[in-house]
Design an enzyme around this catalytic site. Sequence first.
Site, short mmCIF file in Angstrom:
data_model
loop_
_atom_site.label_atom_id
_atom_site.label_comp_id
_atom_site.label_asym_id
_atom_site.label_seq_id
_atom_site.Cartn_x
_atom_site.Cartn_y
_atom_site.Cartn_z
N HIS A 64 0.82 -1.21 0.00
CA HIS A 64 0.00 0.00 0.00
C HIS A 64 0.86 1.27 0.00
O HIS A 64 1.40 1.66 1.04
CB HIS A 64 -0.94 -0.02 1.21
CG HIS A 64 -2.00 1.01 1.15
ND1 HIS A 64 -3.29 0.74 0.75
CD2 HIS A 64 -1.98 2.34 1.41
CE1 HIS A 64 -4.02 1.84 0.79
NE2 HIS A 64 -3.24 2.84 1.18
N HIS A 66 1.13 5.41 -2.02
CA HIS A 66 0.49 6.43 -2.87
C HIS A 66 1.63 7.26 -3.45
O HIS A 66 1.92 8.35 -2.95
CB HIS A 66 -0.43 7.35 -2.06
CG HIS A 66 -1.61 6.69 -1.43
ND1 HIS A 66 -2.88 6.71 -1.97
CD2 HIS A 66 -1.74 6.00 -0.26
CE1 HIS A 66 -3.72 6.08 -1.18
NE2 HIS A 66 -3.06 5.63 -0.12
N GLU A 144 -7.56 3.54 -8.64
CA GLU A 144 -8.55 3.92 -7.61
C GLU A 144 -9.81 4.54 -8.22
O GLU A 144 -9.75 5.33 -9.15
CB GLU A 144 -7.91 4.95 -6.67
CG GLU A 144 -8.83 5.42 -5.57
CD GLU A 144 -8.16 6.49 -4.71
OE1 GLU A 144 -7.83 6.20 -3.56
OE2 GLU A 144 -7.97 7.63 -5.20
N HIS A 182 -11.90 3.51 -3.09
CA HIS A 182 -11.22 4.30 -2.07
C HIS A 182 -11.70 3.99 -0.65
O HIS A 182 -10.91 3.59 0.18
CB HIS A 182 -11.30 5.82 -2.34
CG HIS A 182 -10.64 6.60 -1.25
ND1 HIS A 182 -11.36 7.33 -0.34
CD2 HIS A 182 -9.35 6.69 -0.87
CE1 HIS A 182 -10.51 7.87 0.54
NE2 HIS A 182 -9.30 7.51 0.23
N HIS A 209 -9.65 1.40 1.48
CA HIS A 209 -9.37 1.98 2.80
C HIS A 209 -10.62 1.74 3.65
O HIS A 209 -11.73 1.94 3.18
CB HIS A 209 -9.15 3.50 2.69
CG HIS A 209 -7.91 3.89 1.96
ND1 HIS A 209 -7.87 4.11 0.62
CD2 HIS A 209 -6.65 4.12 2.41
CE1 HIS A 209 -6.64 4.47 0.26
NE2 HIS A 209 -5.88 4.48 1.32
N GLU A 212 -10.64 3.91 9.11
CA GLU A 212 -9.35 4.56 9.38
C GLU A 212 -9.45 5.63 10.46
O GLU A 212 -8.45 5.96 11.10
CB GLU A 212 -8.86 5.17 8.06
CG GLU A 212 -7.53 5.86 8.15
CD GLU A 212 -7.06 6.41 6.83
OE1 GLU A 212 -7.84 6.39 5.85
OE2 GLU A 212 -5.90 6.86 6.77
N ASP A 309 1.89 3.09 3.36
CA ASP A 309 1.03 4.16 2.88
C ASP A 309 1.94 5.10 2.08
O ASP A 309 3.10 4.78 1.80
CB ASP A 309 0.30 4.88 4.03
CG ASP A 309 -1.19 5.10 3.69
OD1 ASP A 309 -1.51 5.13 2.49
OD2 ASP A 309 -2.00 5.25 4.60
O1 MCF Z 1 -4.10 6.11 3.07
C1 MCF Z 1 -3.93 7.48 3.24
C2 MCF Z 1 -5.03 7.95 4.18
N1 MCF Z 1 -6.34 7.47 3.81
C3 MCF Z 1 -6.92 7.70 2.61
N2 MCF Z 1 -6.42 8.10 1.49
C4 MCF Z 1 -5.17 8.41 1.15
C5 MCF Z 1 -4.00 8.19 1.90
N3 MCF Z 1 -2.96 8.73 1.28
C6 MCF Z 1 -3.42 9.25 0.14
N4 MCF Z 1 -4.74 9.06 0.04
C7 MCF Z 1 -5.53 9.55 -1.12
C8 MCF Z 1 -6.60 8.61 -1.57
O2 MCF Z 1 -6.09 7.66 -2.46
O3 MCF Z 1 -6.18 10.73 -0.73
C9 MCF Z 1 -7.43 10.84 -1.39
C10 MCF Z 1 -7.62 9.55 -2.18
O4 MCF Z 1 -7.36 9.75 -3.51
C11 MCF Z 1 -8.42 11.06 -0.28
S1 MCF Z 1 -10.11 11.17 -0.73
C12 MCF Z 1 -10.29 12.71 -1.38
FE FE Z 2 -3.73 4.77 1.70
#
Ligand code: MCF
Ligand code: FE
Length: 405
Positions: A64, A66, A144, A182, A209, A212, A309
């Site tokens: 996981h 990003h 995603e 997501h 996700h 959380e 992450d």
């Molecule tokens: O995992 C972490 C925290 N939780 C959720 N989303 C994200 C994280 N890091 C980046 N994200 C991205 C997610 O893929 O942030 C956006 C999404 O595109 C949040 S939703 C607007």
């Molecule tokens: Fe994430």
Amino acid sequence: MKILKAKYILVCDEEFRILEDKAILFDERILKIGNFVRLIENYPDAEIFNCGDCVAMPCFINPHTHLEYSANQTKLIFGDYLKWVNSVIENRSELSEQATQKLITDKITEMMRSGVGTIGEISSFGVDLEPCVKSAARIVYFNEILGTNEKFLDANWANFMGRYKKSAEHASKRFIPAVSVHSPYSTHPKLAKKVTRMARAIKFPISVHFLESRYEKEWLNSASGGFKTWLEKFAPNPKPFYSESSFVQLFKGFKTLFTHCVFADDFSIFDEKNHSITHCAVSNRMLCDKTLDLKALLASGICFNIGTDGLSSNVSLNFFDELRANLLIHTEFELNELAKILLLASTNFAAKSLKISNGEISTGKLADIAVFDGFEVEDKNEVPLWLILRTKAAKFMFIGGELWR
Ligand code: MCF
Ligand code: FE
């Protein structure tokens, strides 16, 4: 063919066997494990890597990340999920523009230097596609999808399918296109159901996700709290689309990685055969005030793995930094025992979660092998702990039997 000799081999099988002064014969896959001299005699043409003092083990699997958020340093707000997610909305286009191909490539390299051979990348925009395709790592590329407003669902789907199809053109042994829903608060059931219909046909793993933050729990269980006002920004009169268990049910029978689950208090809602939990300890510490109940999770028998992450909620993609943080956070475990559990979760368990035939030094498995500098120990059972505490980088790795350094 190649032969690798190491002082200690962490097999990362269920019994967590540690072999001493043994060697591995491999090409793309592991062919034999045995006595070094005998293997050389029997396979005189094999290329030899004599790392007498080193520790060898399966490459880590970081399921996981990003990478598109790699440009974040201090832009995103840490400490509270709602503040963080607002800062993401405000900064995401700027951050994804700053995530150049070079930056993403450098971050993949940084991860690989720490012994990671397989990466599960959550792709929100597609700017990470080229560096992922070109990388020497094994990549599971999770396209995603999200969107809550009925008016824009078709557009969201079209954008997602465009990205998915582009990634599918590059499908190979090393590059596995997949999908990510997501979260329950950000993804309309019409989109989530379409994705599961697709997954049934293509059989790729899904990443989501889940649970959380306290805000998410409160939203799903009582349609109230900070998420209510936040979600009103995107669609009028927001209502939770799912309960905790109805969201999980959507993925029944599908290989699904549920990332975070910090606020899950009943792991029996998961499908033991197909579901796993991805634990991102640092990210959780940065965005909320609780960590995953690892003891309850282990007792439940649900598989789990360890993820960093992205730099959106972490300060390092070095896998050892994440492992060390886990050692410090989970004081409920005896230290040496925890080190073993963490190494197993980062290899064998993660491979099972992603359905990739690596993560274990056993005959027939893919030869994804990381080699680390050795150290002196009284007892070989101390190797897992000292490895996590002392290591910053791998000496070199083999991915599918090919040398990477
Ligand atoms: O995992 C972490 C925290 N939780 C959720 N989303 C994200 C994280 N890091 C980046 N994200 C991205 C997610 O893929 O942030 C956006 C999404 O595109 C949040 S939703 C607007
Ligand atoms: Fe994430």
